[in-house]
Design an enzyme around this catalytic site. Structure first.
Site, PDB file in Angstrom:
ATOM      1  CG  ASP A 175      -2.052   0.965   1.137  1.00  0.00           C
ATOM      2  OD1 ASP A 175      -2.333   1.462   0.016  1.00  0.00           O
ATOM      3  OD2 ASP A 175      -2.666   1.255   2.173  1.00  0.00           O
ATOM      4  CG  HIS A 203       0.461   2.190  -9.392  1.00  0.00           C
ATOM      5  ND1 HIS A 203       0.137   1.826  -8.109  1.00  0.00           N
ATOM      6  CD2 HIS A 203      -0.595   2.912  -9.850  1.00  0.00           C
ATOM      7  CE1 HIS A 203      -1.060   2.308  -7.795  1.00  0.00           C
ATOM      8  NE2 HIS A 203      -1.525   2.982  -8.828  1.00  0.00           N
ATOM      9  CD  GLU A 247     -12.708  -4.879  -2.319  1.00  0.00           C
ATOM     10  OE1 GLU A 247     -11.534  -5.271  -2.510  1.00  0.00           O
ATOM     11  OE2 GLU A 247     -13.608  -5.623  -1.882  1.00  0.00           O
ATOM     12  CG  LEU A 286       9.623 -17.080  -3.765  1.00  0.00           C
ATOM     13  CD1 LEU A 286       9.213 -17.146  -2.291  1.00  0.00           C
ATOM     14  CD2 LEU A 286      10.110 -15.665  -4.095  1.00  0.00           C
TER      15      LEU A 286
HETATM   16  C1  FPP Z   1      -1.650   0.274  -3.444  1.00  0.00           C
HETATM   17  O1  FPP Z   1      -1.246   1.608  -3.507  1.00  0.00           O
HETATM   18  C2  FPP Z   1      -1.128  -0.534  -4.523  1.00  0.00           C
HETATM   19  C3  FPP Z   1      -1.876  -1.051  -5.533  1.00  0.00           C
HETATM   20  C4  FPP Z   1      -3.311  -0.836  -5.692  1.00  0.00           C
HETATM   21  C5  FPP Z   1      -1.302  -1.858  -6.604  1.00  0.00           C
HETATM   22  C6  FPP Z   1      -0.054  -2.609  -6.298  1.00  0.00           C
HETATM   23  C7  FPP Z   1       0.709  -2.637  -7.530  1.00  0.00           C
HETATM   24  C8  FPP Z   1       2.038  -2.557  -7.660  1.00  0.00           C
HETATM   25  C9  FPP Z   1       2.977  -2.558  -6.537  1.00  0.00           C
HETATM   26  C10 FPP Z   1       2.580  -2.397  -9.007  1.00  0.00           C
HETATM   27  C11 FPP Z   1       3.192  -3.525  -9.666  1.00  0.00           C
HETATM   28  C12 FPP Z   1       2.793  -4.884  -9.255  1.00  0.00           C
HETATM   29  C13 FPP Z   1       3.341  -5.980  -9.824  1.00  0.00           C
HETATM   30  C14 FPP Z   1       2.970  -7.327  -9.339  1.00  0.00           C
HETATM   31  C15 FPP Z   1       4.297  -5.855 -10.907  1.00  0.00           C
HETATM   32  P1  FPP Z   1      -2.355   2.725  -3.600  1.00  0.00           P
HETATM   33  O2  FPP Z   1      -2.476   3.127  -5.024  1.00  0.00           O
HETATM   34  O3  FPP Z   1      -3.628   2.257  -2.971  1.00  0.00           O
HETATM   35  O4  FPP Z   1      -1.705   3.857  -2.739  1.00  0.00           O
HETATM   36  P2  FPP Z   1      -2.453   4.984  -1.886  1.00  0.00           P
HETATM   37  O5  FPP Z   1      -3.253   4.267  -0.831  1.00  0.00           O
HETATM   38  O6  FPP Z   1      -1.316   5.776  -1.323  1.00  0.00           O
HETATM   39  O7  FPP Z   1      -3.297   5.763  -2.846  1.00  0.00           O
END
Ligand code: FPP
Length: 236
Positions: A16, A33, A63, A127
């Site tokens: 997150d 991201h 969600e 892994l």
């Molecule tokens: C949460 O941050 C993260 C996500 C919704 C997506 C997770 C994705 C990645 C780490 C990118 C790449 C993944 C792979 C497997 C290559 P948020 O956008 O909710 O952050 P915020 O709460 O600060 O808005």
């Protein structure tokens, strides 16, 4: 890492804070991201080096489909690119890729990249990296109940046979042990519909760092912290 460190068999991560990381830098959310994808790479490397057996990453929740279309598109593109570009490295590291969630909800090109990466890494013995995609814990439980009912209707099982262990065999995670350690970044104290059934006895580690800042040393710190916990599973 000390010689007394207990390495968890299965680590699950709620990644997150990508958006907040980008906002703090005046960058678009997609940059968060992108930086988060580098943390994914480092964590896979670290888990591989330490001998962790399973790593489950919450990459896209049920969600998350409610986000703006442009952000969903950017995330799907990033995932597809990650899969295409990193599969050779995944294979070099002897990592086996798997996925859980309603995978058929993903765009077709993404599904294709995913199934190719899963196929190419299927014989690897190190892994197991499990990506949770279009994943929701409640949805998984509902899908599990439907599967259980089908088995009842087909006469494969009868009601008296239903136990937590049997039900676990109807979840997406039926091939994997429950997580020993759940990590959440960016300081939120929520489970956000992640592995609701499986984390009953997991140790929880929450760090204030945003996911793009969570790197190898942070994973080591989480494991050291886990090592100090006494797990009693409800016993004494
Ligand atoms: C949460 O941050 C993260 C996500 C919704 C997506 C997770 C994705 C990645 C780490 C990118 C790449 C993944 C792979 C497997 C290559 P948020 O956008 O909710 O952050 P915020 O709460 O600060 O808005």
């Amino acid at each position: 890492m000390s010689s007394k460190t207990v390495i968890p068999k299965h680590i699950a991560v709620i990644m997150d804070g990508n958006g907040r990381w980008a906002k703090e830098r005046g960058l678009p959310r997609r940059s968060g991201h992108q930086a988060g994808a580098e943390s994914v790479r480092e964590c896979v490397e670290a888990c591989s080096e330490l001998g962790v057996d399973f790593l489950t990453l919450y990459a896209f929740s049920s969600e998350n489909w409610n986000r703006p279309k442009a952000e969903i598109k950017a995330l799907m593109k990033l995932l597809e690119r990650f899969l295409r570009e990193k599969t050779p490295e995944i294979c070099e590291r002897n990592v086996r890729l798997q996925a859980i969630g309603r995978i058929t909800d993903l765009p077709e090109s993404c599904q294709k990249a995913l199934s190719e990466a899963i196929d190419r890494s299927s014989e690897n013995t190190g892994l197991t990296l499990i990506l949770a995609l279009s994943y929701g814990g409640r949805e998984e439980i509902v899908d599990g109940i439907k599967s259980l009912i089908r088995h009842l209707d087909d006469g494969h099982i009868d009601r008296g046979m239903i136990t937590p262990e049997l039900f676990s065999k109807h979840l997406y995670t039926r091939y994997y042990p429950d997580p020993d350690l759940l990590i959440r970044t960016s300081g939120e104290m929520r489970l956000s519909n992640f592995l609701l059934w499986q984390i009953s006895y997991s140790e929880i580690y929450i760090t204030n760092k945003n996911w793009p800042d969570f790197r190898k040393q942070d994973l080591h710190n989480a494991i050291e912290d886990f090592s100090k916990r006494q797990r009693r599973f409800g016993g004494l």
